[in-house]
Design an enzyme around this catalytic site. Structure first.
Site, PDB file in Angstrom:
ATOM      1  N   CYS A 256       0.834  -1.203   0.000  1.00  0.00           N
ATOM      2  CA  CYS A 256       0.000   0.000   0.000  1.00  0.00           C
ATOM      3  C   CYS A 256       0.871   1.258   0.000  1.00  0.00           C
ATOM      4  CB  CYS A 256      -0.919   0.015   1.221  1.00  0.00           C
ATOM      5  SG  CYS A 256      -1.870   1.548   1.386  1.00  0.00           S
TER       6      CYS A 256
ATOM      7  N   CYS B  86       0.426   3.684   3.356  1.00  0.00           N
ATOM      8  CA  CYS B  86       0.903   3.317   4.687  1.00  0.00           C
ATOM      9  C   CYS B  86       2.223   4.040   4.971  1.00  0.00           C
ATOM     10  CB  CYS B  86       1.100   1.810   4.779  1.00  0.00           C
ATOM     11  SG  CYS B  86      -0.442   0.866   4.881  1.00  0.00           S
TER      12      CYS B  86
ATOM     13  N   HIS C  11      -3.975   0.911   8.195  1.00  0.00           N
ATOM     14  CA  HIS C  11      -4.467   0.457   6.895  1.00  0.00           C
ATOM     15  C   HIS C  11      -5.856  -0.174   6.992  1.00  0.00           C
ATOM     16  CE1 HIS C  11      -4.077  -1.034   2.740  1.00  0.00           C
ATOM     17  NE2 HIS C  11      -4.702  -2.120   3.181  1.00  0.00           N
TER      18      HIS C  11
ATOM     19  N   ASN D 208     -14.158   8.528  -1.462  1.00  0.00           N
ATOM     20  CA  ASN D 208     -14.761   7.358  -2.099  1.00  0.00           C
ATOM     21  C   ASN D 208     -14.394   6.145  -1.256  1.00  0.00           C
ATOM     22  OD1 ASN D 208     -15.563   8.959  -4.300  1.00  0.00           O
ATOM     23  ND2 ASN D 208     -13.639   8.591  -5.363  1.00  0.00           N
TER      24      ASN D 208
ATOM     25  N   HIS E 177      -6.720   1.837   1.535  1.00  0.00           N
ATOM     26  CA  HIS E 177      -6.332   2.547   2.759  1.00  0.00           C
ATOM     27  C   HIS E 177      -7.327   3.691   3.005  1.00  0.00           C
ATOM     28  CE1 HIS E 177      -2.970   3.643   5.599  1.00  0.00           C
ATOM     29  NE2 HIS E 177      -3.715   4.746   5.648  1.00  0.00           N
TER      30      HIS E 177
ATOM     31  N   HIS F 255      -8.740   6.936   3.053  1.00  0.00           N
ATOM     32  CA  HIS F 255      -8.242   8.201   2.514  1.00  0.00           C
ATOM     33  C   HIS F 255      -9.344   8.898   1.727  1.00  0.00           C
ATOM     34  CE1 HIS F 255      -8.063   5.857  -1.195  1.00  0.00           C
ATOM     35  NE2 HIS F 255      -7.850   6.979  -1.878  1.00  0.00           N
TER      36      HIS F 255
ATOM     37  N   GLN G  62      -9.853  12.611  -1.055  1.00  0.00           N
ATOM     38  CA  GLN G  62      -9.157  13.431  -2.036  1.00  0.00           C
ATOM     39  C   GLN G  62      -9.666  14.863  -1.984  1.00  0.00           C
ATOM     40  OE1 GLN G  62      -8.526  11.435  -5.992  1.00  0.00           O
ATOM     41  NE2 GLN G  62      -9.903   9.905  -5.134  1.00  0.00           N
TER      42      GLN G  62
END
Length: 360
Positions: free
Chosen positions: A70, A73, A132, A172, A183, A185, A187
């Site tokens: 990933c 991470c 994660h 998303n 992971h 997250h 945007q």
């Protein structure tokens, strides 16, 4: 809160947001990275009066790597990631495969009535936690507050960049939505234009003000609070409700109880009150079918230069899941005509969400 900005090996900016003032974020990025791609090109659709970004370099972006690979991470010995530090609280960095950037290339007109121009702007990745296997729903109130601080920081800085017209923070979640990294997250897009949906919302708000003298969003919130039937959760500062004309099977709007234009305008009490309510709503969604709910969480903020007196900060949260093993696909009516048909009665969706026990 401590804020630390560094540069990655290819010149992209990374910003750490930490709760501890003694956090050390001096670890450098030692990777050898290829040159950054040129900005996408924007093509204007004269029929719809909309801009479309064409970003061919995004075809090569990282796609659902195993957890051990990933890129979001923290870095570890023998494995350098997008985040050089061996641990972090919240990290924000320029996307390696951006839809918009300030690295302009060469652009040619394509003929016809479609104007072409550089897709200048900025795209950032926001890592909510270094864990994660976690999720936004699992974040502590303090961690959510730190994410809000990062969102507000980036909103202010990106809005000040030349040519940026709108800043959009979103998440998303879930393979069904089309994520490329699992992971936790989100945007941020700094657009060089005001997006079609925002233009339409502000046009509706403008007509409503001319007709009634009121603010459309504030009056929608007041009416939903009075009706109560579609309310999901509320506190002194925020209200979560299913909109009466929900387009998605499970859709929740989270409104601040006062009108502000953007995330930068939240005070400390409002930031603190958001986390417990929002993570409660997310856990209710996850509890509906006993599986993690795929969703899009979208902050609607005022554009940089237009409609700021009409705009009303709120978050739109929606899922394409309509049953445990069924998804809502945008087929002919929705995709071709923009005419939604919802399979779940909004009042029933609200009732189901209220019926879920808070797992917090």
């Amino acid at each position: 809160m401590k804020r630390t900005a560094i540069r990655l090996a290819d010149g992209r900016e990374l910003i750490y947001f930490d709760r501890r003032d003694d956090a050390d974020r001096s670890t450098p990025d030692t990777r050898e990275l290829p040159p950054r791609p040129p900005a996408s090109e924007l093509r204007h659709d004269p029929v719809m009066d909309e801009w479309v970004a064409v970003a061919g370099h995004r075809q090569s972006r990282t796609f659902l790597p195993p957890a051990a690979e990933c890129p979001l991470c923290p870095s570890a010995p023998g494995r350098a990631t997008e985040i050089p530090s061996p641990e972090y609280d919240v990290a924000v960095f320029e996307n390696r495969f951006p839809s918009f950037s300030f690295h302009a290339g060469d652009y040619e007109q394509v003929g016809g009535l479609s104007e072409v121009r550089p897709g200048l702007g900025r795209c950032e990745v926001v890592c909510f936690t270094s864990e994660h296997g976690s999720s936004f729903a699992a974040l502590s109130p303090e961690q959510v507050d730190l994410v809000l601080t990062a969102w507000a920081d980036r909103t202010a800085e990106l809005a000040a960049l030349p040519g940026v017209e709108q800043v959009f923070c979103f998440e998303n979640r879930g393979a069904e939505i089309g994520i490329t990294l699992s992971h936790p997250h989100g945007q941020i897009y700094a657009y060089p234009y005001v997006t079609p949906r925002t233009r339409q919302m502000l046009a509706s708000a403008g007509r409503y003000r001319e007709r009634t003298g009121g603010n459309l969003f504030a009056d929608v919130l007041a009416a939903e609070r009075k009706a109560e039937t579609r309310l999901v959760a509320s506190n002194d500062h925020w209200t979560a409700f299913v909109p009466a004309a929900a387009r998605w099977p499970f859709e929740v709007n989270v409104y601040l109880n006062r009108q502000v234009p953007d995330l930068c305008s939240l005070d400390a009490e409002e930031r603190a009150a958001f986390g417990p309510l929002y993570t409660d709503v997310l856990r209710r969604l996850d509890g509906l079918f006993g599986v993690p709910m795929p969703y899009v969480a979208a902050w609607h903020q005022a554009p940089v230069r237009t409609g700021r007196d009409l705009a009303y900060l709120h978050l739109q949260l929606f899922s394409i899941r309509r049953a445990k093993e069924k998804l809502k696909y945008l087929a002919g009516s929705e995709s071709a005509m923009g005419a939604f048909v919802n399979d779940v009665l909004p009042e029933e969706a609200a009732r189901l969400l209220r019926s879920q026990d808070d797992l917090g």
